[in-house]
Scaffold this active site. Structure first.
Site, PDB file in Angstrom:
ATOM      1  N   ASP A 319       0.639  -1.210  -0.088  1.00 54.79           N
ATOM      2  CA  ASP A 319       0.001   0.331   0.192  1.00 54.79           C
ATOM      3  C   ASP A 319       0.704   1.240  -0.043  1.00 54.79           C
ATOM      4  O   ASP A 319       1.345   1.369   0.887  1.00 54.79           O
ATOM      5  CB  ASP A 319      -0.746   0.082   1.527  1.00 54.79           C
ATOM      6  CG  ASP A 319      -1.579   1.176   1.870  1.00 54.79           C
ATOM      7  OD1 ASP A 319      -1.704   1.919   0.451  1.00 54.79           O
ATOM      8  OD2 ASP A 319      -1.969   1.664   2.956  1.00 54.79           O
ATOM      9  N   GLN A 336      -2.984   5.422  -5.103  1.00 53.38           N
ATOM     10  CA  GLN A 336      -3.387   4.060  -5.057  1.00 53.38           C
ATOM     11  C   GLN A 336      -4.071   4.048  -3.632  1.00 53.38           C
ATOM     12  O   GLN A 336      -4.542   2.247  -3.569  1.00 53.38           O
ATOM     13  CB  GLN A 336      -2.242   4.206  -5.265  1.00 53.38           C
ATOM     14  CG  GLN A 336      -1.799   1.551  -5.350  1.00 53.38           C
ATOM     15  CD  GLN A 336      -1.290   1.589  -4.095  1.00 53.38           C
ATOM     16  OE1 GLN A 336      -1.265   1.927  -3.354  1.00 53.38           O
ATOM     17  NE2 GLN A 336      -0.894   0.378  -4.101  1.00 53.38           N
ATOM     18  N   GLU A 337      -3.484   5.021  -2.529  1.00 52.50           N
ATOM     19  CA  GLU A 337      -3.740   3.812  -0.497  1.00 52.50           C
ATOM     20  C   GLU A 337      -5.923   4.363  -0.912  1.00 52.50           C
ATOM     21  O   GLU A 337      -5.988   3.559  -0.422  1.00 52.50           O
ATOM     22  CB  GLU A 337      -3.042   4.781  -0.268  1.00 52.50           C
ATOM     23  CG  GLU A 337      -3.447   4.396   1.011  1.00 52.50           C
ATOM     24  CD  GLU A 337      -2.572   5.028   2.403  1.00 52.50           C
ATOM     25  OE1 GLU A 337      -2.363   6.111   1.897  1.00 52.50           O
ATOM     26  OE2 GLU A 337      -2.274   3.883   3.348  1.00 52.50           O
ATOM     27  N   GLU A 338      -5.677   5.180  -1.264  1.00 55.01           N
ATOM     28  CA  GLU A 338      -7.546   4.982  -1.329  1.00 55.01           C
ATOM     29  C   GLU A 338      -8.200   4.741  -2.186  1.00 55.01           C
ATOM     30  O   GLU A 338      -9.204   4.686  -1.831  1.00 55.01           O
ATOM     31  CB  GLU A 338      -8.143   7.153  -1.574  1.00 55.01           C
ATOM     32  CG  GLU A 338      -7.524   7.957  -0.653  1.00 55.01           C
ATOM     33  CD  GLU A 338      -5.660   8.221  -0.967  1.00 55.01           C
ATOM     34  OE1 GLU A 338      -5.734   9.378  -0.714  1.00 55.01           O
ATOM     35  OE2 GLU A 338      -5.078   7.963  -1.380  1.00 55.01           O
ATOM     36  N   TYR A 377      -9.014   5.706 -12.348  1.00 56.57           N
ATOM     37  CA  TYR A 377      -7.653   6.010 -11.192  1.00 56.57           C
ATOM     38  C   TYR A 377      -7.857   8.063 -11.015  1.00 56.57           C
ATOM     39  O   TYR A 377      -8.298   8.883 -12.170  1.00 56.57           O
ATOM     40  CB  TYR A 377      -6.438   6.161 -11.195  1.00 56.57           C
ATOM     41  CG  TYR A 377      -5.083   6.045 -10.591  1.00 56.57           C
ATOM     42  CD1 TYR A 377      -4.871   5.507  -9.785  1.00 56.57           C
ATOM     43  CD2 TYR A 377      -4.530   7.711 -10.557  1.00 56.57           C
ATOM     44  CE1 TYR A 377      -4.118   5.363  -8.920  1.00 56.57           C
ATOM     45  CE2 TYR A 377      -3.071   7.643  -9.908  1.00 56.57           C
ATOM     46  CZ  TYR A 377      -3.180   6.155  -8.717  1.00 56.57           C
ATOM     47  OH  TYR A 377      -2.065   6.418  -8.160  1.00 56.57           O
ATOM     48  N   ASN A 451       5.708   1.809  -8.892  1.00 53.45           N
ATOM     49  CA  ASN A 451       6.246   2.643  -7.987  1.00 53.45           C
ATOM     50  C   ASN A 451       5.108   3.314  -7.151  1.00 53.45           C
ATOM     51  O   ASN A 451       5.032   4.869  -7.282  1.00 53.45           O
ATOM     52  CB  ASN A 451       5.882   3.707  -9.551  1.00 53.45           C
ATOM     53  CG  ASN A 451       6.218   2.914 -10.806  1.00 53.45           C
ATOM     54  OD1 ASN A 451       6.719   3.082 -11.244  1.00 53.45           O
ATOM     55  ND2 ASN A 451       4.905   3.282 -11.542  1.00 53.45           N
ATOM     56  N   GLY A 453       5.593   5.884  -3.901  1.00 52.39           N
ATOM     57  CA  GLY A 453       6.475   7.688  -4.009  1.00 52.39           C
ATOM     58  C   GLY A 453       6.321   8.001  -4.982  1.00 52.39           C
ATOM     59  O   GLY A 453       6.959   9.200  -4.903  1.00 52.39           O
ATOM     60  N   GLY A 455       3.984   9.446  -7.681  1.00 53.09           N
ATOM     61  CA  GLY A 455       3.655  10.107  -8.585  1.00 53.09           C
ATOM     62  C   GLY A 455       3.583  11.727  -7.713  1.00 53.09           C
ATOM     63  O   GLY A 455       4.272  12.298  -8.252  1.00 53.09           O
TER      64      GLY A 455
END
EC number: 3.2.1.143
Length: 548
Positions: A319, A336-338, A377, A451, A453, A455
């Protein structure tokens, strides 16, 4: 007897009789999600060697137990007899435990929980409206009655077809679920605090009840967000921020969340397993000395298509977390996390008890269920359809799904990441997330990542890939790396890994090469004029070979 124990990853590995392979088979803004069903095909994968996955590489767990490092919120004796019921303990109202709404000390205005119960009981009638929900929530959150708005929730209800979600009916069931809090949570929930290794195991039903209370904003002391407030070092948990302004992002989040609540409040579909949340921190004496690591890089497979949560099924799934786990899941965040927290809402309950992550810590979650298929996204994100999770369960009735939340550094200036301090910090964070504990390597699944961190946090994808390779090597785990549709990156990454392996590259040697690169980088005032880190390392090794 308080139910407090180490989760299954820290067994004594000398007991061969307890070991077997299972016989059952926030930060980013560059992740274009595929529609459900668009799974990666073999041609989309680069790399050699089969990566280990659960349950195929599973190590049999000891019986569920509790000790000072593990709180179990269900009755273990009854669990061993085949039933899941709450464990009864003595609630605590202190700084070490979650302050539950039913435990709020009475004041001159009477009992806050009595007022909450009355308001929620009024919502159990099947004809309730958004206005009724607003009135109920504000009745026991009076100091916020002028600050909280419900325009976003009203917009959702107005636009949502009744076939997908009968709002009054779902709210009625959710209110009944929230009211079961005193029945379902009968033991204090410890806060997972910084620099304390601790795990919490609870049932999926208990999680659904806690999340229903979060929806109705019943958790006391959790609404203030100013720096000096009691829970300033914890994420928000009450859902009030989801209800406010109208926005396409929040509309899609509410679709997913109402689908979750609709699922968990039906007798024929409510889940009946357990989930473990484990905060892991390592002491400074355990930090790897990166320049002295003599191990070689482990195996790597690169996927240009597919997603961590699907093609990485059975692996340790990364995550790309915020320091406050869940990031902007209850606000506008949708990266990604949300997205993962929206697909698997049981993750959201971690925000109730997990303090902000320090540099030497991660949060590992085992057993969450996926309820929704999504696509897109950020601004293109949409709830797509219900997801039927057919993942098998382990001996503790947890789904074979393990997620690790690790937060990357945010770089306002791209050059900040090319320093020894930044690289050591990211290596440490990745290592604490990837570390396998006392589990033998043959029972350890690969890591599914991408990837991390790179963005909105402006990390360099090449540097971050090398950092994760190094951390995985010291943790003795293979890597599955997802480039989310970037074919060129997938090709470059796999070639680089093959090149490093051909030069018998150790972690220590690679670390020293990165330090050389940082010095090289710092001598240039214009980053675009500097060779990228892959090309620099290739040239450096080629020059060394030619001098031999």
């Amino acid at each position: 007897m308080a139910r407090e124990s180490k989760p299954g990853s820290s067994h004594d590995t000398t007991d061969g009789s307890k070991r077997k392979h299972s016989e059952s088979s926030s930060n980013e803004d560059t992740n274009p999600r595929q529609k459900p069903g668009a799974e990666a095909q073999p041609r989309d994968t680069r790399g050699e060697g089969k990566l280990k996955k659960e349950p195929e590489c599973h190590m049999e767990l000891d019986k569920l137990s509790a000790d000072m490092n593990h709180t179990v919120l269900i009755d273990i004796n009854k669990f061993n007899a085949g039933r899941i019921v709450p464990y009864k303990g003595m609630h605590r109202w202190d700084k070490l435990h979650v302050k539950l709404p039913q435990c709020y000390p009475p004041n001159y205005m009477g009992s806050r929980w009595a007022a909450t119960e009355k308001a929620l009981k009024n919502l159990t009638d099947k004809g309730v409206s958004v206005g009724d929900v607003e009135m109920a929530i504000k009745s026991y959150n009076q100091s916020y009655s002028r600050d909280w708005y419900f325009d976003g929730l009203s917009s959702y209800v107005a636009k949502m077809p009744k076939l997908e979600n009968n709002f009054p009916n779902v709210i009625s069931k959710m209110a009944k679920l929230a009211l079961k809090l005193p029945e379902l949570i009968q033991h204090p929930i410890p806060l997972l605090r910084q620099n304390h290794n601790h795990a919490i195991t609870m049932s999926q039903e208990q999680i659904s009840c806690l999340l229903a209370n979060a929806f109705f904003c019943t958790f006391p002391r959790r609404n203030a967000t100013h720096p000096n407030c009691e829970y300033s070092n914890y994420p928000t948990i009450n859902f009030s921020s989801l209800f406010a302004e109208r926005s396409p992002r929040k509309f899609q989040k509410l679709r997913a969340l109402f689908h979750y609540f609709n699922t968990v409040t039906k007798e024929d579909s409510k889940p009946d397993g357990l989930v473990t949340f484990e905060r892991i921190c390592i002491k400074e004496s355990e930090y790897p000395e990166w320049n002295k690591q003599v191990g070689n890089l482990t195996n790597l497979q690169v996927y240009s298509k597919g997603c961590i949560e699907k093609e990485g099924k059975g692996m340790l799934q990364v995550d790309f977390a915020a320091k406050m786990v869940g990031g902007g899941v209850l606000g506008q965040g949708l990266v990604q996390e949300e997205i993962r927290f929206i697909q698997c809402p049981e993750l959201i309950v971690a925000r109730l008890f997990t303090e902000k992550l320090a540099d030497n810590e991660c949060l590992k979650i085992t057993g969450v269920q996926m309820y929704s298929n999504t696509c897109g996204y950020s601004d293109t994100f949409e709830w797509h359809s219900p997801h039927t999770d057919q993942t098998k369960r382990d001996e503790w009735k947890r789904l074979y799904c393990q997620i690790v939340a690790i937060d990357a550094l945010k770089f306002d200036d791209l050059r900040q990441q090319f320093t020894e301090k930044s690289i050591k910090r990211e290596l440490l964070k990745a290592y604490v997330g990837f570390k396998k504990g006392n589990v033998p390597t043959e029972y350890t699944s690969a890591i599914a990542t991408g990837n991390w961190g790179c963005g909105a946090f402006k990390g360099d994808p090449m540097l971050k890939a090398l950092i994760q390779m190094m951390a995985a090597a010291v943790a003795e785990r293979d890597l599955a790396y997802f480039t989310f549709g970037n074919e060129q990156q997938a090709e470059h990454l796999q070639r680089m890994h093959k090149f490093l392996k051909s030069h018998n590259m150790t972690v220590g040697k690679l670390y020293n090469l990165l330090q050389d690169y940082c010095k090289h980088y710092s001598r240039h005032h214009h980053p675009h004029q500097v060779k990228n880190v892959f090309d620099y390392i290739k040239d450096k090794l080629a020059n060394r070979s030619s001098q031999l």
